[in-house]
Design a protein around this motif. Structure first.
Motif, PDB file in Angstrom:
ATOM      1  N   ARG A 275      34.498 -32.038  10.402  1.00  0.00           N
ATOM      2  CA  ARG A 275      33.825 -30.918  11.060  1.00  0.00           C
ATOM      3  C   ARG A 275      33.346 -29.941   9.998  1.00  0.00           C
ATOM      4  NH1 ARG A 275      37.752 -28.921  15.967  1.00  0.00           N
ATOM      5  NH2 ARG A 275      38.244 -30.947  16.895  1.00  0.00           N
ATOM      6  N   LEU A 276      32.161 -29.404  10.191  1.00  0.00           N
ATOM      7  CA  LEU A 276      31.669 -28.398   9.257  1.00  0.00           C
ATOM      8  C   LEU A 276      32.555 -27.160   9.303  1.00  0.00           C
ATOM      9  CD1 LEU A 276      29.462 -27.881   7.190  1.00  0.00           C
ATOM     10  CD2 LEU A 276      28.039 -26.928   9.012  1.00  0.00           C
ATOM     11  N   GLU A 277      33.141 -26.858  10.438  1.00  0.00           N
ATOM     12  CA  GLU A 277      33.997 -25.675  10.539  1.00  0.00           C
ATOM     13  C   GLU A 277      35.264 -25.820   9.694  1.00  0.00           C
ATOM     14  OE1 GLU A 277      36.198 -26.185  14.755  1.00  0.00           O
ATOM     15  OE2 GLU A 277      34.118 -26.868  14.633  1.00  0.00           O
TER      16      GLU A 277
ATOM     17  N   VAL B  95      29.511 -15.645  15.090  1.00  0.00           N
ATOM     18  CA  VAL B  95      28.224 -16.254  14.746  1.00  0.00           C
ATOM     19  C   VAL B  95      28.433 -17.464  13.842  1.00  0.00           C
ATOM     20  CG1 VAL B  95      26.028 -15.878  13.553  1.00  0.00           C
ATOM     21  CG2 VAL B  95      26.954 -14.098  15.058  1.00  0.00           C
ATOM     22  N   SER B  96      29.334 -17.341  12.872  1.00  0.00           N
ATOM     23  CA  SER B  96      29.584 -18.436  11.935  1.00  0.00           C
ATOM     24  C   SER B  96      30.172 -19.648  12.646  1.00  0.00           C
ATOM     25  CB  SER B  96      30.530 -17.967  10.824  1.00  0.00           C
ATOM     26  OG  SER B  96      29.995 -16.865  10.129  1.00  0.00           O
ATOM     27  N   PHE B  97      31.123 -19.420  13.543  1.00  0.00           N
ATOM     28  CA  PHE B  97      31.726 -20.521  14.301  1.00  0.00           C
ATOM     29  C   PHE B  97      30.673 -21.212  15.162  1.00  0.00           C
ATOM     30  CE2 PHE B  97      33.833 -22.307  18.019  1.00  0.00           C
ATOM     31  CZ  PHE B  97      34.870 -23.036  17.443  1.00  0.00           C
ATOM     32  N   THR B  98      29.819 -20.420  15.789  1.00  0.00           N
ATOM     33  CA  THR B  98      28.754 -20.977  16.617  1.00  0.00           C
ATOM     34  C   THR B  98      27.834 -21.863  15.790  1.00  0.00           C
ATOM     35  OG1 THR B  98      28.808 -19.018  18.039  1.00  0.00           O
ATOM     36  CG2 THR B  98      26.833 -20.391  18.147  1.00  0.00           C
ATOM     37  N   ALA B  99      27.472 -21.397  14.596  1.00  0.00           N
ATOM     38  CA  ALA B  99      26.575 -22.175  13.735  1.00  0.00           C
ATOM     39  C   ALA B  99      27.225 -23.479  13.293  1.00  0.00           C
ATOM     40  CB  ALA B  99      26.176 -21.334  12.522  1.00  0.00           C
ATOM     41  N   ALA B 100      28.513 -23.414  12.930  1.00  0.00           N
ATOM     42  CA  ALA B 100      29.200 -24.623  12.490  1.00  0.00           C
ATOM     43  C   ALA B 100      29.267 -25.657  13.614  1.00  0.00           C
ATOM     44  CB  ALA B 100      30.604 -24.275  11.987  1.00  0.00           C
TER      45      ALA B 100
ATOM     46  N   GLU C 252      18.126 -28.171  16.175  1.00  0.00           N
ATOM     47  CA  GLU C 252      17.776 -26.748  16.179  1.00  0.00           C
ATOM     48  C   GLU C 252      18.484 -25.974  15.068  1.00  0.00           C
ATOM     49  OE1 GLU C 252      15.586 -26.928  18.294  1.00  0.00           O
ATOM     50  OE2 GLU C 252      16.294 -28.474  19.660  1.00  0.00           O
ATOM     51  N   LEU C 253      19.089 -26.708  14.134  1.00  0.00           N
ATOM     52  CA  LEU C 253      19.894 -26.032  13.119  1.00  0.00           C
ATOM     53  C   LEU C 253      19.047 -25.239  12.127  1.00  0.00           C
ATOM     54  CD1 LEU C 253      22.941 -25.834  12.674  1.00  0.00           C
ATOM     55  CD2 LEU C 253      22.714 -27.537  10.845  1.00  0.00           C
ATOM     56  N   GLY C 254      17.786 -25.591  11.976  1.00  0.00           N
ATOM     57  CA  GLY C 254      16.920 -24.794  11.109  1.00  0.00           C
ATOM     58  C   GLY C 254      16.847 -23.354  11.573  1.00  0.00           C
ATOM     59  N   LEU C 255      16.780 -23.160  12.886  1.00  0.00           N
ATOM     60  CA  LEU C 255      16.773 -21.819  13.465  1.00  0.00           C
ATOM     61  C   LEU C 255      18.141 -21.161  13.324  1.00  0.00           C
ATOM     62  CD1 LEU C 255      15.338 -19.687  15.469  1.00  0.00           C
ATOM     63  CD2 LEU C 255      16.591 -20.927  17.257  1.00  0.00           C
ATOM     64  N   VAL C 256      19.180 -21.875  13.727  1.00  0.00           N
ATOM     65  CA  VAL C 256      20.530 -21.299  13.749  1.00  0.00           C
ATOM     66  C   VAL C 256      20.998 -20.941  12.338  1.00  0.00           C
ATOM     67  CG1 VAL C 256      22.935 -21.766  14.332  1.00  0.00           C
ATOM     68  CG2 VAL C 256      21.116 -22.505  15.876  1.00  0.00           C
ATOM     69  N   SER C 257      20.754 -21.813  11.378  1.00  0.00           N
ATOM     70  CA  SER C 257      21.228 -21.553  10.014  1.00  0.00           C
ATOM     71  C   SER C 257      20.492 -20.380   9.385  1.00  0.00           C
ATOM     72  CB  SER C 257      21.089 -22.803   9.143  1.00  0.00           C
ATOM     73  OG  SER C 257      19.734 -23.197   9.010  1.00  0.00           O
ATOM     74  N   ALA C 258      19.198 -20.240   9.668  1.00  0.00           N
ATOM     75  CA  ALA C 258      18.441 -19.102   9.136  1.00  0.00           C
ATOM     76  C   ALA C 258      18.976 -17.791   9.714  1.00  0.00           C
ATOM     77  CB  ALA C 258      16.957 -19.257   9.448  1.00  0.00           C
TER      78      ALA C 258
END
Length: 557
Positions: free
Chosen positions: A62-64, A296-301, A310-316
């Motif tokens: 997991r990225l988290e 926000v960080s947990f949501t992105a992970a 859609e990670l390009g949007l979320v990571s930015a």
């Protein structure tokens, strides 16, 4: 949880004479020398294995999880986290290709503790990757690399460096390719290291450069396809930007430990500082920023697994928002510390100056706040409005949810939907039926603000070049709306937490939504109440972690 184990070991190593002894790390900082002892301890512990995906016999499932480990190191020393964690960033492009042979080969070196640098930027080029002038020319079955990469973290100490090189003299989006260079296998005199740069923060990190002079690399050094380097880098950045914000959370957590102790020791007007309403309010605002940044960080992970398209949007959004939020948190803590925020020899509090200096670099890593916000601004006009086709965020944001396996092949440069804000209307409707006291009206105000923002975004038209000031302001407002929606989704997804710590009575959520509405320019009239209560709670967080997921909670059957 391995992050808990690592935290316990680092605390043990922080005793006098240990590799994480604050006196030793301070000495490295003052001498601008690399923290070799701390990095070696992390190697022995096995942290490099966390930088390798499980499909290559690593530990990253997991990225988290890697996020939690990097946060743990950064919560003790940001410089060490930057110096050691750079290997994940440098290797991410190899993991993202899906090339099993290349990934397995690099994985063996990474697990053995070999560092990997990421050579993207060049003198005079800044963040404009299309301006890169380092070239790769075919020579027999291999390639010749010529040019410089600077500044680069671990450029000198790293055995490997991922290099973005121009393979088409005309350049352009398909004119660059990525190479993984093993500096130990290049010809004598073809690789030269550029001197370490003195820096304001992370003074001990190896911020230097590397110059290639017809350095020959074999054919298998090519990562991905010829001409596919820029796309590969941009997709990889979606993962590394999320990892980067772990450094911010660690820095914020460290600073909150310092101010917690200070509030309980410092006396003013015959009272402890924590007893003064203003001090409690400021401390509570700092806590609210930490917890909102974590949401926000947990949501992105999680989005990396559940909504990679859609990670390009979320990571930015995440990379622009979280370091900025934590920077503001450090400003608040510095104000409370007063003169002690500038001093380095004050027992217990002198480390704050280093935290503040070190954290400034996080806002620049893997694209500055401006770069990420401008990417968001360019995306807003093409985002689809209305409900998203995928599963709502609250269905995959429970802490016990088993995420979909990470698949870098699903990453896309341009996002079309927002996996969190697209469902805000339904999320608010679900929330207000069972909202803690004092929070339902905050959620309703957030929905009103987002509806108005969508109307303003509808007037934007796709454009080339840098976004103008109006578009950048809309992007910043969008970040606040996203943060509010992430907080609501996290709350809704984790009912087992609702009676524990800062979750009780919706306290952290009230603080987070109040921050969001203030950021949107519509502060609620009772803003200070939640912050004062959060300030009171600062001393109650367990294991020295100011976190939404600290301490036990009910586990669903």
């Amino acid at each position: 949880m391995r992050a808990t184990e690592l935290a316990a070991d680092i605390d043990r190593w922080a005793r006098p004479g240990g590799p994480f002894d604050p006196a030793l790390l301070t000495a490295h900082d003052e001498a601008e020398s690399f923290p070799v002892e701390a990095c070696a301890a992390l190697d022995r512990w096995g942290l490099p294995g966390a930088y390798v995906p499980d499909r290559s016999r690593g530990r990253t499932v997991r990225l988290e999880d890697i996020h939690a480990l990097l946060r743990t190191v950064a919560s003790r020393d940001v410089t060490v986290a930057v110096a050691h964690g750079k290997t994940f960033l440098g290797a991410a492009s190899v993991w993202a290709t899906g090339d099993t042979d290349s990934a397995d080969l690099l994985a063996r070196h990474v697990r053995a503790g070999e560092a990997v640098a990421w050579g993207l930027t060049e003198p005079g080029g800044g963040s404009d990757l299309l301006a890169g002038e380092l070239t790769a020319r075919r020579r027999g079955s291999g390639w010749l690399l010529s040019g410089s990469k600077w500044p680069v973290n671990n450029a000198t100490r790293g055995r490997f460096v991922s290099v973005l090189a121009r393979t088409d003299p005309a350049g352009g989006p398909r004119g660059f390719s990525l190479f993984l260079v093993d500096k130990q296998t290049t010809g004598p005199g073809t690789v030269r290291h550029l001197p370490k740069l003195p820096t304001h923060g992370i003074r001990g990190a190896d911020i230097s450069g590397v110059e290639f002079q017809d350095a020959r690399v074999p054919a298998h050094a090519l990562v991905g396809t010829i001409g596919g380097g820029l796309e590969l880098v941009l997709n990889s950045l979606q993962l590394t930007r999320i990892a980067c914000v772990a450094l911010s959370l660690g820095a914020g957590e460290h600073a909150l430990r310092i101010i917690r102790d200070f509030l309980g020791e410092r006396r003013l007007y015959g009272r402890l500082l924590r007893e003064l309403p203003h001090a409690r309010d400021v401390a509570g605002r700092a806590v609210a920023r930490q917890l909102l940044a974590e949401a926000v960080s947990f949501t992105a992970a999680r989005a990396a697994h559940e909504a990679p398209e859609e990670l390009g949007l979320v990571s930015a959004i995440t990379k622009a928002f979280v370091p900025t939020l934590v920077h503001d948190q450090l400003v608040l803590i510095g104000d409370l510390l007063g003169a002690r925020s500038f001093l380095t020899e004050v027992p217990g509090h002198g480390g704050f100056a280093k935290i503040e200096r070190d954290h400034r670099i996080v806002c620049i890593f893997d694209g500055s706040t401006w770069v990420n916000r401008s990417a968001l601004a360019s995306t807003l006009p093409v985002l689809r409005s209305g409900r998203r086709t995928g599963a709502p965020a609250h269905t995959w944001m429970n802490e016990h949810h088993e995420p979909t396996p990470l698949d870098p092949g699903r990453l896309r440069i341009l996002a079309r939907e927002d996996p969190v804000l697209a469902d805000l209307g339904d999320l608010v409707a679900r929330f207000v039926t069972d909202a803690p006291d004092g929070t339902h009206h905050l959620a309703a105000r957030l929905l009103d603000a987002y509806t108005e923002l969508r109307e303003r975004i509808a007037s934007l038209r796709p454009a080339t070049g840098s976004p103008g000031t109006p578009a950048m302001r809309l992007a910043e407002a969008y970040e606040w709306c996203f943060a509010g929606a992430a907080a609501l989704a996290l709350w809704t997804a984790n009912p087992q937490r609702h009676h524990h710590g800062p979750w009780r009575d919706g306290l952290w959520l009230r603080g987070a939504l109040t921050l969001v509405l203030e950021g949107l320019g519509t502060p609620p009239p009772d803003a200070t109440a939640a912050f004062g209560l959060l300030g009171d709670q600062l001393a109650s967080f367990t294991d020295d972690r100011v976190s939404l997921f600290g301490g036990p909670a009910e586990v669903p059957a």
